[in-house]
Design a protein around this motif. Structure first.
Motif, PDB file in Angstrom:
ATOM      1  N   MET A   1      -2.507  -5.602 -17.410  1.00 55.74           N
ATOM      2  CA  MET A   1      -3.625  -5.193 -16.606  1.00 55.74           C
ATOM      3  C   MET A   1      -4.092  -6.369 -15.702  1.00 55.74           C
ATOM      4  O   MET A   1      -4.625  -7.067 -16.199  1.00 55.74           O
ATOM      5  CB  MET A   1      -4.077  -3.012 -16.709  1.00 55.74           C
ATOM      6  CG  MET A   1      -4.832  -3.337 -15.069  1.00 55.74           C
ATOM      7  SD  MET A   1      -6.266  -2.045 -15.727  1.00 55.74           S
ATOM      8  CE  MET A   1      -5.602  -1.493 -16.894  1.00 55.74           C
ATOM      9  N   ARG A   2      -3.538  -6.321 -14.163  1.00 56.96           N
ATOM     10  CA  ARG A   2      -3.940  -7.901 -13.539  1.00 56.96           C
ATOM     11  C   ARG A   2      -4.365  -6.282 -11.743  1.00 56.96           C
ATOM     12  O   ARG A   2      -3.628  -5.590 -11.709  1.00 56.96           O
ATOM     13  CB  ARG A   2      -3.222  -8.539 -13.257  1.00 56.96           C
ATOM     14  CG  ARG A   2      -2.417  -9.348 -14.073  1.00 56.96           C
ATOM     15  CD  ARG A   2      -1.978  -9.792 -13.435  1.00 56.96           C
ATOM     16  NE  ARG A   2      -0.749  -9.854 -12.773  1.00 56.96           N
ATOM     17  CZ  ARG A   2       0.351 -10.683 -11.485  1.00 56.96           C
ATOM     18  NH1 ARG A   2      -0.067 -11.233 -11.793  1.00 56.96           N
ATOM     19  NH2 ARG A   2       0.802 -10.251 -10.942  1.00 56.96           N
ATOM     20  N   ILE A   3      -5.492  -6.772 -12.139  1.00 57.61           N
ATOM     21  CA  ILE A   3      -6.037  -6.097 -10.408  1.00 57.61           C
ATOM     22  C   ILE A   3      -6.132  -7.004  -9.474  1.00 57.61           C
ATOM     23  O   ILE A   3      -6.377  -8.552  -9.460  1.00 57.61           O
ATOM     24  CB  ILE A   3      -7.822  -5.810 -11.086  1.00 57.61           C
ATOM     25  CG1 ILE A   3      -7.849  -4.840 -12.171  1.00 57.61           C
ATOM     26  CG2 ILE A   3      -8.262  -5.103  -9.245  1.00 57.61           C
ATOM     27  CD1 ILE A   3      -7.836  -3.409 -12.244  1.00 57.61           C
ATOM     28  N   ARG A   4      -5.826  -6.199  -8.039  1.00 61.89           N
ATOM     29  CA  ARG A   4      -4.810  -7.534  -7.717  1.00 61.89           C
ATOM     30  C   ARG A   4      -5.150  -7.358  -6.190  1.00 61.89           C
ATOM     31  O   ARG A   4      -5.290  -5.477  -5.701  1.00 61.89           O
ATOM     32  CB  ARG A   4      -3.416  -7.750  -7.349  1.00 61.89           C
ATOM     33  CG  ARG A   4      -3.161  -8.235  -8.698  1.00 61.89           C
ATOM     34  CD  ARG A   4      -0.919  -7.999  -8.377  1.00 61.89           C
ATOM     35  NE  ARG A   4      -0.716  -8.959  -7.447  1.00 61.89           N
ATOM     36  CZ  ARG A   4      -0.196  -9.087  -7.467  1.00 61.89           C
ATOM     37  NH1 ARG A   4       1.235  -8.186  -7.990  1.00 61.89           N
ATOM     38  NH2 ARG A   4       1.212  -9.778  -6.260  1.00 61.89           N
ATOM     39  N   THR A   5      -5.588  -7.878  -5.186  1.00 62.13           N
ATOM     40  CA  THR A   5      -6.144  -7.704  -3.915  1.00 62.13           C
ATOM     41  C   THR A   5      -4.470  -8.370  -2.956  1.00 62.13           C
ATOM     42  O   THR A   5      -4.257  -8.903  -2.774  1.00 62.13           O
ATOM     43  CB  THR A   5      -7.590  -8.141  -3.194  1.00 62.13           C
ATOM     44  OG1 THR A   5      -7.085  -9.104  -3.170  1.00 62.13           O
ATOM     45  CG2 THR A   5      -8.410  -8.029  -3.810  1.00 62.13           C
TER      46      THR A   5
ATOM     47  N   ASP B   1      -8.034 -10.089 -10.718  1.00 58.93           N
ATOM     48  CA  ASP B   1      -7.215 -11.046 -10.903  1.00 58.93           C
ATOM     49  C   ASP B   1      -6.193 -11.744  -9.907  1.00 58.93           C
ATOM     50  O   ASP B   1      -6.408 -13.827 -10.367  1.00 58.93           O
ATOM     51  CB  ASP B   1      -6.087 -10.485 -12.073  1.00 58.93           C
ATOM     52  CG  ASP B   1      -6.543 -10.446 -13.674  1.00 58.93           C
ATOM     53  OD1 ASP B   1      -7.588 -11.061 -14.299  1.00 58.93           O
ATOM     54  OD2 ASP B   1      -6.793  -9.007 -13.320  1.00 58.93           O
ATOM     55  N   GLU B   2      -6.298 -11.795  -9.075  1.00 61.55           N
ATOM     56  CA  GLU B   2      -5.787 -12.296  -7.833  1.00 61.55           C
ATOM     57  C   GLU B   2      -6.274 -12.010  -6.628  1.00 61.55           C
ATOM     58  O   GLU B   2      -6.291 -10.611  -6.575  1.00 61.55           O
ATOM     59  CB  GLU B   2      -4.274 -11.609  -7.553  1.00 61.55           C
ATOM     60  CG  GLU B   2      -3.361 -12.344  -6.848  1.00 61.55           C
ATOM     61  CD  GLU B   2      -1.856 -12.512  -6.596  1.00 61.55           C
ATOM     62  OE1 GLU B   2      -0.984 -12.561  -7.086  1.00 61.55           O
ATOM     63  OE2 GLU B   2      -1.446 -10.810  -6.119  1.00 61.55           O
ATOM     64  N   VAL B   3      -6.555 -12.460  -5.898  1.00 60.80           N
ATOM     65  CA  VAL B   3      -7.201 -12.074  -4.307  1.00 60.80           C
ATOM     66  C   VAL B   3      -6.212 -12.443  -3.280  1.00 60.80           C
ATOM     67  O   VAL B   3      -5.088 -14.125  -3.343  1.00 60.80           O
ATOM     68  CB  VAL B   3      -7.929 -13.108  -3.892  1.00 60.80           C
ATOM     69  CG1 VAL B   3      -9.033 -12.992  -2.619  1.00 60.80           C
ATOM     70  CG2 VAL B   3      -9.451 -13.143  -5.288  1.00 60.80           C
ATOM     71  N   GLY B   4      -5.454 -11.320  -3.097  1.00 69.46           N
ATOM     72  CA  GLY B   4      -3.909 -11.770  -1.944  1.00 69.46           C
ATOM     73  C   GLY B   4      -4.659 -10.821  -0.486  1.00 69.46           C
ATOM     74  O   GLY B   4      -5.449 -10.142  -0.222  1.00 69.46           O
ATOM     75  N   LEU B   5      -4.642 -11.702   0.649  1.00 67.92           N
ATOM     76  CA  LEU B   5      -5.443 -12.079   1.768  1.00 67.92           C
ATOM     77  C   LEU B   5      -4.112 -12.437   2.327  1.00 67.92           C
ATOM     78  O   LEU B   5      -3.478 -12.987   2.603  1.00 67.92           O
ATOM     79  CB  LEU B   5      -6.570 -13.519   2.037  1.00 67.92           C
ATOM     80  CG  LEU B   5      -8.094 -13.069   1.299  1.00 67.92           C
ATOM     81  CD1 LEU B   5      -8.620 -14.307   1.943  1.00 67.92           C
ATOM     82  CD2 LEU B   5      -8.231 -12.062   1.131  1.00 67.92           C
ATOM     83  N   LEU B   6      -4.863 -11.828   3.997  1.00 68.75           N
ATOM     84  CA  LEU B   6      -3.545 -11.652   5.356  1.00 68.75           C
ATOM     85  C   LEU B   6      -4.305 -11.945   6.535  1.00 68.75           C
ATOM     86  O   LEU B   6      -5.256 -10.834   6.814  1.00 68.75           O
ATOM     87  CB  LEU B   6      -2.907 -10.080   5.286  1.00 68.75           C
ATOM     88  CG  LEU B   6      -1.764 -10.106   4.010  1.00 68.75           C
ATOM     89  CD1 LEU B   6      -2.252  -8.563   3.450  1.00 68.75           C
ATOM     90  CD2 LEU B   6      -0.235 -10.137   4.908  1.00 68.75           C
ATOM     91  N   PHE B   7      -4.237 -13.891   6.394  1.00 70.24           N
ATOM     92  CA  PHE B   7      -5.089 -13.472   7.571  1.00 70.24           C
ATOM     93  C   PHE B   7      -5.199 -13.444   9.014  1.00 70.24           C
ATOM     94  O   PHE B   7      -3.577 -13.917   9.739  1.00 70.24           O
ATOM     95  CB  PHE B   7      -5.203 -15.125   7.897  1.00 70.24           C
ATOM     96  CG  PHE B   7      -5.842 -15.395   6.399  1.00 70.24           C
ATOM     97  CD1 PHE B   7      -7.482 -15.486   6.456  1.00 70.24           C
ATOM     98  CD2 PHE B   7      -5.858 -15.962   5.532  1.00 70.24           C
ATOM     99  CE1 PHE B   7      -8.193 -16.135   5.108  1.00 70.24           C
ATOM    100  CE2 PHE B   7      -6.230 -16.910   4.168  1.00 70.24           C
ATOM    101  CZ  PHE B   7      -7.677 -16.209   4.009  1.00 70.24           C
ATOM    102  N   VAL B   8      -5.559 -12.117   9.253  1.00 68.25           N
ATOM    103  CA  VAL B   8      -5.071 -11.693  10.985  1.00 68.25           C
ATOM    104  C   VAL B   8      -5.477 -12.915  12.174  1.00 68.25           C
ATOM    105  O   VAL B   8      -7.248 -13.974  11.989  1.00 68.25           O
ATOM    106  CB  VAL B   8      -5.936 -10.850  10.938  1.00 68.25           C
ATOM    107  CG1 VAL B   8      -5.127  -9.792  12.897  1.00 68.25           C
ATOM    108  CG2 VAL B   8      -5.439  -9.695  10.364  1.00 68.25           C
ATOM    109  N   PRO B   9      -4.869 -13.686  13.115  1.00 63.40           N
ATOM    110  CA  PRO B   9      -5.282 -14.325  14.388  1.00 63.40           C
ATOM    111  C   PRO B   9      -6.421 -13.978  14.808  1.00 63.40           C
ATOM    112  O   PRO B   9      -5.845 -13.595  16.031  1.00 63.40           O
ATOM    113  CB  PRO B   9      -3.314 -14.802  15.057  1.00 63.40           C
ATOM    114  CG  PRO B   9      -2.822 -14.426  14.460  1.00 63.40           C
ATOM    115  CD  PRO B   9      -3.588 -12.828  13.431  1.00 63.40           C
ATOM    116  N   VAL B  10      -7.098 -13.090  15.017  1.00 64.37           N
ATOM    117  CA  VAL B  10      -8.152 -13.196  15.090  1.00 64.37           C
ATOM    118  C   VAL B  10      -9.622 -13.232  15.064  1.00 64.37           C
ATOM    119  O   VAL B  10      -9.961 -13.674  13.764  1.00 64.37           O
ATOM    120  CB  VAL B  10      -8.141 -11.237  15.291  1.00 64.37           C
ATOM    121  CG1 VAL B  10      -9.579 -11.022  16.564  1.00 64.37           C
ATOM    122  CG2 VAL B  10      -7.294 -10.663  16.124  1.00 64.37           C
ATOM    123  N   MET B  11     -10.479 -13.776  15.622  1.00 64.73           N
ATOM    124  CA  MET B  11     -12.320 -13.891  15.441  1.00 64.73           C
ATOM    125  C   MET B  11     -12.909 -13.052  16.218  1.00 64.73           C
ATOM    126  O   MET B  11     -13.419 -13.019  17.533  1.00 64.73           O
ATOM    127  CB  MET B  11     -12.277 -15.746  15.939  1.00 64.73           C
ATOM    128  CG  MET B  11     -11.725 -16.527  15.205  1.00 64.73           C
ATOM    129  SD  MET B  11     -12.277 -18.091  15.521  1.00 64.73           S
ATOM    130  CE  MET B  11     -14.040 -18.781  14.816  1.00 64.73           C
TER     131      MET B  11
END
Length: 175
Positions: A1-5, A127-137
């Motif tokens: 089992m892998r826990i992924r974001t 186990d894995e960090v998946g990030l989707l960077f939104v072009p906003v500050m």
């Protein structure tokens, strides 16, 4: 089992607005769950895990958002209207045991939030960090990581870009 974001985050590190809305809703014309590789990611997961704060809004959704088994990290009883097949536990290690008992052996989607992510991180189960960077500050909101936590070094595995400037980056925790 892998826990992924697979979590949307602003360039200044926030996963939700000050009023609690997910940051992807800040994207002009946000196309919804059918974009940004989310359908492919969800198809690769066998179960979903989240905290109570992330889970509760799903109860008022017009359609139940998940086809996979749902596991919720909470020490409180869930409200009336919660589907019978939702499993809870008060600690991340106990929730993993319940996933294993339910026959979950494949990938598990950790659906935000930062406290749930930290709980799995603390027991070495992120186990894995998946990030989707939104072009906003945006300058405020709920941060990806709470102040004062131990640093987590990550090793970049892959990236891809989308036409609107969103960048997907997948990382593995460094040993």
């Amino acid at each position: 089992m892998r826990i992924r974001t697979y979590t949307f985050v602003t360039l200044d590190g926030y996963v939700s607005t000050p009023d609690g809305r997910p940051v992807q809703l800040l994207l002009p014309g946000f196309p919804g769950a059918g974009a940004y590789g989310l359908p492919e990611f969800l198809a690769s997961t066998e179960a979903v895990v989240m905290g109570r704060t992330t889970f509760l809004p799903a109860l008022s959704a017009p359609d139940w958002p998940w086809t996979q088994p749902v596991f919720v990290l909470t020490s409180s009883a869930l409200p009336d209207g919660t589907p019978d097949h939702v499993t809870t536990a008060p600690a991340a290690d106990e929730l993993i045991k319940r996933m294993e008992a339910a026959g979950v052996t494949g990938d598990v989607h950790l659906v935000g939030g930062p406290r749930t992510m930290q709980a799995f991180r603390e027991i070495g189960a992120l186990d894995e960090v998946g990030l989707l960077f939104v072009p906003v500050m945006q300058g405020g909101g709920v941060p990806l990581a709470a102040a004062g936590i131990e640093p987590l070094s990550l090793t970049l595995q892959s990236t891809r870009t989308f036409p609107d400037g969103v960048i997907e980056a997948r990382y593995l925790p460094s040993p």
